[in-house]
Scaffold this motif. Sequence first.
Motif, PDB file in Angstrom:
ATOM      1  N   GLU A  68       0.827  -1.208   0.000  1.00  0.00           N
ATOM      2  CA  GLU A  68       0.000   0.000   0.000  1.00  0.00           C
ATOM      3  C   GLU A  68       0.864   1.262   0.000  1.00  0.00           C
ATOM      4  OE1 GLU A  68      -2.867  -0.107   3.194  1.00  0.00           O
ATOM      5  OE2 GLU A  68      -3.764  -1.963   2.450  1.00  0.00           O
ATOM      6  N   LYS A 116       3.132  12.859 -14.881  1.00  0.00           N
ATOM      7  CA  LYS A 116       2.022  13.223 -15.779  1.00  0.00           C
ATOM      8  C   LYS A 116       1.920  14.738 -15.902  1.00  0.00           C
ATOM      9  CE  LYS A 116      -3.015  12.784 -15.824  1.00  0.00           C
ATOM     10  NZ  LYS A 116      -4.146  12.230 -15.092  1.00  0.00           N
ATOM     11  N   THR A 147       2.551   1.598  -3.369  1.00  0.00           N
ATOM     12  CA  THR A 147       1.549   1.997  -4.362  1.00  0.00           C
ATOM     13  C   THR A 147       1.256   3.484  -4.257  1.00  0.00           C
ATOM     14  OG1 THR A 147       0.567  -0.213  -4.305  1.00  0.00           O
ATOM     15  CG2 THR A 147      -0.800   1.556  -5.190  1.00  0.00           C
ATOM     16  N   GLU A 148       1.120   3.991  -3.037  1.00  0.00           N
ATOM     17  CA  GLU A 148       0.863   5.423  -2.838  1.00  0.00           C
ATOM     18  C   GLU A 148       2.028   6.251  -3.373  1.00  0.00           C
ATOM     19  OE1 GLU A 148      -0.011   6.125   1.295  1.00  0.00           O
ATOM     20  OE2 GLU A 148      -1.802   4.858   1.240  1.00  0.00           O
ATOM     21  N   LYS A 149       3.265   5.827  -3.071  1.00  0.00           N
ATOM     22  CA  LYS A 149       4.438   6.547  -3.567  1.00  0.00           C
ATOM     23  C   LYS A 149       4.473   6.520  -5.092  1.00  0.00           C
ATOM     24  CE  LYS A 149       7.466   5.786   0.413  1.00  0.00           C
ATOM     25  NZ  LYS A 149       8.683   5.096   0.885  1.00  0.00           N
ATOM     26  N   ALA A 150       4.199   5.366  -5.670  1.00  0.00           N
ATOM     27  CA  ALA A 150       4.223   5.234  -7.129  1.00  0.00           C
ATOM     28  C   ALA A 150       3.150   6.119  -7.761  1.00  0.00           C
ATOM     29  CB  ALA A 150       4.018   3.780  -7.533  1.00  0.00           C
ATOM     30  N   GLU A 151       1.967   6.162  -7.157  1.00  0.00           N
ATOM     31  CA  GLU A 151       0.885   7.000  -7.691  1.00  0.00           C
ATOM     32  C   GLU A 151       1.275   8.469  -7.661  1.00  0.00           C
ATOM     33  OE1 GLU A 151      -2.468   5.819  -5.301  1.00  0.00           O
ATOM     34  OE2 GLU A 151      -2.964   4.145  -6.618  1.00  0.00           O
ATOM     35  N   LYS A 152       1.952   8.900  -6.576  1.00  0.00           N
ATOM     36  CA  LYS A 152       2.399  10.292  -6.487  1.00  0.00           C
ATOM     37  C   LYS A 152       3.430  10.588  -7.566  1.00  0.00           C
ATOM     38  CE  LYS A 152       1.460  10.942  -1.571  1.00  0.00           C
ATOM     39  NZ  LYS A 152       2.026  11.111  -0.244  1.00  0.00           N
ATOM     40  N   LYS A 153       4.370   9.663  -7.765  1.00  0.00           N
ATOM     41  CA  LYS A 153       5.392   9.864  -8.795  1.00  0.00           C
ATOM     42  C   LYS A 153       4.771   9.894 -10.182  1.00  0.00           C
ATOM     43  CE  LYS A 153       9.452   8.143  -6.388  1.00  0.00           C
ATOM     44  NZ  LYS A 153      10.570   7.208  -6.388  1.00  0.00           N
ATOM     45  N   ILE A 154       3.829   9.016 -10.417  1.00  0.00           N
ATOM     46  CA  ILE A 154       3.154   8.985 -11.717  1.00  0.00           C
ATOM     47  C   ILE A 154       2.405  10.289 -11.947  1.00  0.00           C
ATOM     48  CG2 ILE A 154       1.227   7.913 -12.977  1.00  0.00           C
ATOM     49  CD1 ILE A 154       2.194   5.217 -11.807  1.00  0.00           C
ATOM     50  N   GLU A 155       1.734  10.786 -10.920  1.00  0.00           N
ATOM     51  CA  GLU A 155       1.003  12.051 -11.045  1.00  0.00           C
ATOM     52  C   GLU A 155       1.967  13.197 -11.338  1.00  0.00           C
ATOM     53  OE1 GLU A 155      -2.231  14.308 -11.520  1.00  0.00           O
ATOM     54  OE2 GLU A 155      -2.265  12.157 -11.155  1.00  0.00           O
TER      55      GLU A 155
END
Length: 152
Positions: free
Chosen positions: A50, A64, A53-61
């Motif tokens: 979890e 982007k 995943t949160e860190k990856a989502e922040k990096k992806i955002e």
Amino acid sequence: MKTTILANRVLAITCLSAALGLAGCQQEGTAEKTGKEIDSAAEKAEQKIEQTTEKAEKKIEGAKESVIDKAETAGKYIDDSVITTKVKTAILNDPFLYSSHIEVTTDKGLVKLSGTVDSEKNIARAMEVAGSQENVQSVQSELTVNTSTTGE
């Protein structure tokens, strides 16, 4: 004899109760310990997943947003070059301006005209032609009248 039988029965029940009591108090077996350790490890792994995943989502955002910013910048550059091309084409196709020496540059929709034309009237005409092109925000003129051709 009844007393002996009764005493034996009480003794048997007492021993059985003691054995069951001791069995209930025994330490966990290896299987139970292993099961609890697996459950604990699974919970920790789930928490780490979890967090990752949160860190990856922040990096992806963030990536982007960076790509969008760069695309917008590239889009503005492309838009400026398209505007420049359209203005140059319109000037070359204009019967009053085609023989003029007009340079065109564009920055964020601001068209800058420089060079020489045959008359003051053609300065106004060049600004009008440039300003009528799509996506032109404003026109700035640094055009001058070529005096060598007007003194005939």
